[in-house]
Scaffold this motif. Structure first.
Motif, PDB file in Angstrom:
ATOM      1  N   LEU A   1      15.912  -6.367 -12.519  1.00  0.00           N
ATOM      2  CA  LEU A   1      15.695  -6.011 -13.971  1.00  0.00           C
ATOM      3  C   LEU A   1      14.711  -4.807 -14.182  1.00  0.00           C
ATOM      4  CD1 LEU A   1      15.622  -9.600 -15.123  1.00  0.00           C
ATOM      5  CD2 LEU A   1      17.393  -8.204 -15.168  1.00  0.00           C
ATOM      6  N   HIS A   2      14.184  -4.245 -13.099  1.00  0.00           N
ATOM      7  CA  HIS A   2      13.454  -3.109 -13.080  1.00  0.00           C
ATOM      8  C   HIS A   2      12.075  -3.160 -13.345  1.00  0.00           C
ATOM      9  CE1 HIS A   2      17.008  -0.703 -12.488  1.00  0.00           C
ATOM     10  NE2 HIS A   2      17.597  -1.441 -13.677  1.00  0.00           N
ATOM     11  N   TYR A   3      11.319  -4.320 -13.171  1.00  0.00           N
ATOM     12  CA  TYR A   3      10.015  -4.605 -13.125  1.00  0.00           C
ATOM     13  C   TYR A   3       9.560  -4.044 -11.692  1.00  0.00           C
ATOM     14  CZ  TYR A   3      10.354  -6.773 -17.342  1.00  0.00           C
ATOM     15  OH  TYR A   3      10.581  -7.287 -18.858  1.00  0.00           O
ATOM     16  N   ALA A   4       8.208  -3.252 -11.757  1.00  0.00           N
ATOM     17  CA  ALA A   4       7.726  -2.549 -10.685  1.00  0.00           C
ATOM     18  C   ALA A   4       6.439  -3.111  -9.814  1.00  0.00           C
ATOM     19  CB  ALA A   4       7.328  -1.082 -11.281  1.00  0.00           C
ATOM     20  N   SER A   5       6.562  -2.952  -8.700  1.00  0.00           N
ATOM     21  CA  SER A   5       5.175  -2.980  -7.890  1.00  0.00           C
ATOM     22  C   SER A   5       4.454  -1.720  -7.446  1.00  0.00           C
ATOM     23  CB  SER A   5       5.481  -3.887  -6.863  1.00  0.00           C
ATOM     24  OG  SER A   5       6.487  -3.316  -5.913  1.00  0.00           O
ATOM     25  N   ASP A   6       3.399  -1.682  -7.362  1.00  0.00           N
ATOM     26  CA  ASP A   6       2.600  -0.412  -7.134  1.00  0.00           C
ATOM     27  C   ASP A   6       1.360  -0.870  -6.129  1.00  0.00           C
ATOM     28  OD1 ASP A   6       1.491   1.872  -6.991  1.00  0.00           O
ATOM     29  OD2 ASP A   6       0.765   2.061  -8.980  1.00  0.00           O
ATOM     30  N   ILE A   7       1.673  -0.672  -4.800  1.00  0.00           N
ATOM     31  CA  ILE A   7       0.588  -1.273  -3.885  1.00  0.00           C
ATOM     32  C   ILE A   7       0.266  -0.041  -2.931  1.00  0.00           C
ATOM     33  CG2 ILE A   7       0.259  -2.685  -2.035  1.00  0.00           C
ATOM     34  CD1 ILE A   7       0.703  -4.320  -4.447  1.00  0.00           C
ATOM     35  N   THR A   8      -1.072   0.055  -2.591  1.00  0.00           N
ATOM     36  CA  THR A   8      -1.308   1.023  -1.554  1.00  0.00           C
ATOM     37  C   THR A   8      -2.415   0.102  -0.376  1.00  0.00           C
ATOM     38  OG1 THR A   8      -1.720   2.636  -3.461  1.00  0.00           O
ATOM     39  CG2 THR A   8      -2.723   3.132  -1.358  1.00  0.00           C
ATOM     40  N   ARG A   9      -2.006   0.745   0.739  1.00  0.00           N
ATOM     41  CA  ARG A   9      -2.895   0.192   1.716  1.00  0.00           C
ATOM     42  C   ARG A   9      -3.210   1.471   2.716  1.00  0.00           C
ATOM     43  NH1 ARG A   9      -3.545  -3.444  -1.087  1.00  0.00           N
ATOM     44  NH2 ARG A   9      -3.016  -5.534  -0.420  1.00  0.00           N
ATOM     45  N   SER A  10      -4.327   1.416   3.379  1.00  0.00           N
ATOM     46  CA  SER A  10      -4.888   2.644   4.135  1.00  0.00           C
ATOM     47  C   SER A  10      -5.123   2.068   5.581  1.00  0.00           C
ATOM     48  CB  SER A  10      -5.987   3.086   3.558  1.00  0.00           C
ATOM     49  OG  SER A  10      -5.968   3.711   2.232  1.00  0.00           O
ATOM     50  N   VAL A  11      -4.652   2.638   6.551  1.00  0.00           N
ATOM     51  CA  VAL A  11      -4.688   2.008   7.988  1.00  0.00           C
ATOM     52  C   VAL A  11      -4.938   2.953   8.780  1.00  0.00           C
ATOM     53  CG1 VAL A  11      -3.159   0.048   7.244  1.00  0.00           C
ATOM     54  CG2 VAL A  11      -2.307   2.067   8.492  1.00  0.00           C
ATOM     55  N   PRO A  12      -5.664   2.719  10.128  1.00  0.00           N
ATOM     56  CA  PRO A  12      -6.027   3.637  11.035  1.00  0.00           C
ATOM     57  C   PRO A  12      -4.760   4.055  11.898  1.00  0.00           C
ATOM     58  CG  PRO A  12      -6.924   1.502  11.571  1.00  0.00           C
ATOM     59  CD  PRO A  12      -6.131   1.196  10.249  1.00  0.00           C
ATOM     60  N   VAL A  13      -4.529   5.168  11.969  1.00  0.00           N
ATOM     61  CA  VAL A  13      -3.263   5.573  13.141  1.00  0.00           C
ATOM     62  C   VAL A  13      -3.745   5.016  14.486  1.00  0.00           C
ATOM     63  CG1 VAL A  13      -1.909   7.332  14.488  1.00  0.00           C
ATOM     64  CG2 VAL A  13      -2.616   7.522  11.892  1.00  0.00           C
ATOM     65  N   GLY A  14      -2.847   4.226  14.867  1.00  0.00           N
ATOM     66  CA  GLY A  14      -2.986   3.493  16.484  1.00  0.00           C
ATOM     67  C   GLY A  14      -3.662   1.932  16.249  1.00  0.00           C
ATOM     68  N   GLY A  15      -3.934   1.605  14.776  1.00  0.00           N
ATOM     69  CA  GLY A  15      -4.363   0.140  14.754  1.00  0.00           C
ATOM     70  C   GLY A  15      -5.688  -0.252  14.978  1.00  0.00           C
ATOM     71  N   LYS A  16      -6.745   0.660  15.245  1.00  0.00           N
ATOM     72  CA  LYS A  16      -8.088   0.241  15.310  1.00  0.00           C
ATOM     73  C   LYS A  16      -9.153   1.292  14.384  1.00  0.00           C
ATOM     74  CE  LYS A  16      -8.545  -3.188  18.365  1.00  0.00           C
ATOM     75  NZ  LYS A  16      -8.522  -4.552  17.401  1.00  0.00           N
ATOM     76  N   PHE A  17      -9.612   0.706  13.549  1.00  0.00           N
ATOM     77  CA  PHE A  17     -10.652   1.551  12.726  1.00  0.00           C
ATOM     78  C   PHE A  17     -11.758   2.047  13.716  1.00  0.00           C
ATOM     79  CE2 PHE A  17      -8.798  -0.996   9.271  1.00  0.00           C
ATOM     80  CZ  PHE A  17      -8.617  -0.224   8.196  1.00  0.00           C
ATOM     81  N   GLY A  18     -12.014   3.317  13.458  1.00  0.00           N
ATOM     82  CA  GLY A  18     -13.292   3.738  13.926  1.00  0.00           C
ATOM     83  C   GLY A  18     -14.653   3.498  13.086  1.00  0.00           C
ATOM     84  N   GLU A  19     -15.822   3.406  13.874  1.00  0.00           N
ATOM     85  CA  GLU A  19     -16.749   2.850  13.039  1.00  0.00           C
ATOM     86  C   GLU A  19     -17.191   3.630  11.540  1.00  0.00           C
ATOM     87  OE1 GLU A  19     -18.804   0.051  13.534  1.00  0.00           O
ATOM     88  OE2 GLU A  19     -17.309  -0.251  15.068  1.00  0.00           O
ATOM     89  N   GLU A  20     -16.729   4.879  11.585  1.00  0.00           N
ATOM     90  CA  GLU A  20     -17.165   5.698  10.225  1.00  0.00           C
ATOM     91  C   GLU A  20     -16.222   5.313   9.269  1.00  0.00           C
ATOM     92  OE1 GLU A  20     -16.433  10.177  10.399  1.00  0.00           O
ATOM     93  OE2 GLU A  20     -18.464  10.075  10.489  1.00  0.00           O
TER      94      GLU A  20
END
Ligand code: GLY
Ligand code: MN
Ligand code: MN
Length: 463
Positions: A255-274
Motif C-alpha cells: 500500500l506504499h507506506y515507507a520505512s526509513d532506517i539507518t545503521r552504522s557498523v564497523p567494517v569487519g564487525g568490531k568497533f575500534g575505541e575511537e
C-alpha cells in the motif's frame, strides 16, 4: 487497498476542512526512462493514494466540495492494453473499491473542470512535482506552467497535511510492515560488511530483499564507507578495515507506506575505541530523543536536545569546548551534525514533502530557523499523538566543512580545531529509527534492529 470506508471517510474529512470549489487530485502517469515504452517503475501519487487508493497510471479524482460528490476518472483498458498488460480492474470496479459516487472517462475530466471554470468555481490543486503533472494542469486549467506554482491551493495543502499527518492504526501497522522488511535489509547488510567486499554488492543485495518482499526501496539506498557524505549513493568502494559503513535504507509495503532506517557498523564487525566513543554519543542522542518525544512538545526542542547530547559528548572527547547550551544556541554542533533530527514518515519517506516542507513541519507558532544546521530540520512544530516520524542523529567529520570553518575561524570558542584534526578521516555515523508518538510518549516501530555496540558486534559475528 484498504476497505472502501477508509477512502470515503478520508474524503469526507477533507471536505469538512475546505470551504468551496472543486478539489482536483490527479494520479501519476507512467514516465519514460530512455524511450516511451521503457518506463520508470510506476509510483502512484501519495495524496491520490490516500484519498482514492487506486494504484495505476491514467487516473484522476475530483471532489466537489459544495455538492459533496466524489468522482474517479480513467479509461478502461482496450484489447491492446489487455494483450500487453493482462486483465485489470475496470474503472468502475476501482471506483467501487474507493467508495466514490461516480466514475467517468478521462475526457469527462476536462469537461467537468471546464464547466467549473466557466462558472468561476475555485479549482484546488496541490503543488506538482513532475513535468507530466505540470503539463496536465497547464492544459486543464489554462495556466502557463510557469504560473502553476503560484496558483496551488494553500487551503488544500493545509487540509491534506493535517489529515495525512495523523496516522490511523492501520497505517501504523503498514509502516511497521515496512520496518519488518528494513530489519531484514539491515541485518543482511551488517553481516555482509566484511573487508574485501564492494559496497555495491551489499547495496544490491538489500535492494533485492526489498523487491523480494514485493516492492522497491522507499528511496535510493544510501550505503557507504564514506558516511560523512550524508546521502551517499556511490557504491563503488571496496570495504576496508577501520571504516564505518553507514546504511540508510527502507522499503515500501504493497500500500506504499515507507520505512526509513539507518545503521552504522564497523567494517569487519568490531568497533575500534575511537569509533565506539563517537557511536555511543550518537546512540545516546537517539535514545534521549526518543525518550523525550510526547504529544505537545515541539520537535525542534527534541532536535536541540539531540544536539546538546552530541555537543556534550564531543566536549568530553575534547573536540568541543565551552558552555554546551550556548554552543548549541550558536549552532556550533552543526559542524558535526549539520542536518535535522528527522521528518514525518508515511506514504512518502519524507512524508508530504511535495506539499512544501514548511506546511508539513512548521506552523504559525514555530517557524523554520535560518541558522546553518537547524535550517535543515524538516519537522519543527509541536508533536501530536499518532504522528510517525524519524529520529536520526549523526556525527560526521566532513573535511571540506571542517576546513572552511577552521579557515574562517567559525565559533572557535566552542570547537577545538587542533584536536579535531585527528578525526578528519573518521567518516560519519548516523542511527535512524521510525517512531510513533503515543498518547503519553513514543514507541519505536517494528522489530529490534541491532543498535547497541554489543548487539551489532554480535549480529556481525553470526553467519
Ligand atoms: N533516507 C533519507 C533520510 O533519512 O532522510
Ligand atoms: Mn534515512
Ligand atoms: Mn530519514
Amino acid at each position: 487497498m484498504f476497505i472502501k470506508s477508509f477512502y470515503s471517510d478520508r474524503r469526507k474529512a477533507l471536505v469538512k476542512e475546505m470551504k468551496t470549489g472543486l478539489i482536483l487530485l490527479p494520479g501519476n502517469e507512467d514516465s519514460p526512462m530512455n524511450y516511451r515504452a521503457n518506463t520508470y517503475h510506476f509510483r502512484q501519487d501519495s495524496s491520490f493514494l490516500y484519498f482514492f487508493g487506486a494504484d495505476r497510471p491514467g487516473l484522476a479524482g475530483i471532489i466537489d466540495i459544495d455538492e459533496n460528490r466524489h468522482m474517479l476518472f480513467g479509461d478502461d483498458d482496450d484489447l491492446s492494453d489487455i494483450i500487453w498488460m493482462g486483465t485489470r480492474h475496470s474503472i468502475s470496479e476501482l471506483g467501487d473499491m474507493a467508495g466514490v459516487d461516480r466514475t467517468h472517462s478521462i475526457a469527462e475530466l476536462e469537461k467537468i473542470i471546464r464547466q467549473g471554470r466557466d462558472k468561476g468555481r475555485k479549482i484546488h490543486f496541490l503543488p506538482p512535482y513532475r513535468a507530466e503533472r505540470m503539463m496536465k494542469l497547464e492544459a486543464l486549467l489554462d495556466i502557463h506552467h510557469s504560473g502553476i506554482m503560484k496558483q496551488v491551493s494553500v487551503e488544500l495543502i493545509k487540509a491534506v497535511a493535517k489529515l495525512r499527518s495523523v496516522k490511523s492504526k492501520d497505517e501504523i501497522a503498514e509502516i511497521e510492515k515496512a520496518v519488518d522488511i528494513a530489519e531484514k535489509m539491515h541485518t543482511t547488510a551488517m553481516k555482509m560488511a566484511q573487508p574485501g567486499i564492494y559496497e555495491r554488492e551489499i547495496a544490491g543485495r538489500i535492494e533485492g530483499i526489498s523487491l523480494s518482499h514485493g516492492n522497491p526501496v522507499s528511496f535510493p539506498v544510501i550505503l557507504s564507507i564514506d558516511g560523512q557524505t550524508l546521502h551517499n549513493h556511490y557504491h563503488g568502494n571496496l570495504l576496508k578495515p577501520g571504516r564505518i559503513m553507514v546504511t540508510d535504507a527502507g522499503s515500501e509495503t504493497d500500500l506504499h507506506y515507507a520505512s526509513d532506517i539507518t545503521r552504522s557498523v564497523p567494517v569487519g564487525g568490531k568497533f575500534g575505541e575511537e569509533q565506539k566513543d563517537i557511536y555511543n554519543i550518537v546512540l545516546k542522542s537517539l535514545e534521549k530523543s526518543v525518550m523525550s518525544i510526547k504529544p505537545g512538545i515541539p520537535y525542534r526542542d527534541i532536535h536541540l536536545k539531540a544536539a546538546s547530547v552530541i555537543a556534550g559528548g564531543l566536549k568530553e572527547l575534547g573536540i568541543m569546548k565551552g558552555n554546551i547550551d550556548e554552543a548549541v544556541t550558536d549552532g556550533a554542533h552543526a559542524l558535526f551534525f549539520p542536518h535535522g533530527l528527522g521528518h514525518m514518515l508515511g506514504l512518502d519517506v519524507h512524508d508530504m514533502e511535495d506539499l512544501g516542507e514548511d506546511f508539513v513541519g512548521y506552523d504559525d507558532e514555530i517557524k523554520r530557523s535560518d541558522q546553518f544546521g537547524l535550517a535543515f530540520l524538516r519537522l519543527g512544530k509541536r508533536l501530536q499523538e499518532n504522528f510517525v516520524l524519524t529520529v536520526e542523529p549523526g556525527i560526521y567529520f566532513i573535511p571540506a566543512l571542517i576546513d572552511k570553518w577552521k579557515s574562517d575561524k567559525v565559533l572557535t570558542e566552542y570547537i577545538n580545531y587542533d584536536k579535531l584534526e585527528a578525526y578528519r578521516n573518521f567518516g560519519g555515523i548516523r542511527i535512524e529509527d521510525d517512531v510513533l508518538v503515543t498518547a503519553t510518549g513514543s514507541r519505536v516501530l517494528g522489530p529490534r534492529i541491532p543498535k547497541t555496540v554489543e548487539d551489532i558486534e554480535e549480529t556481525m559475528s553470526l553467519p
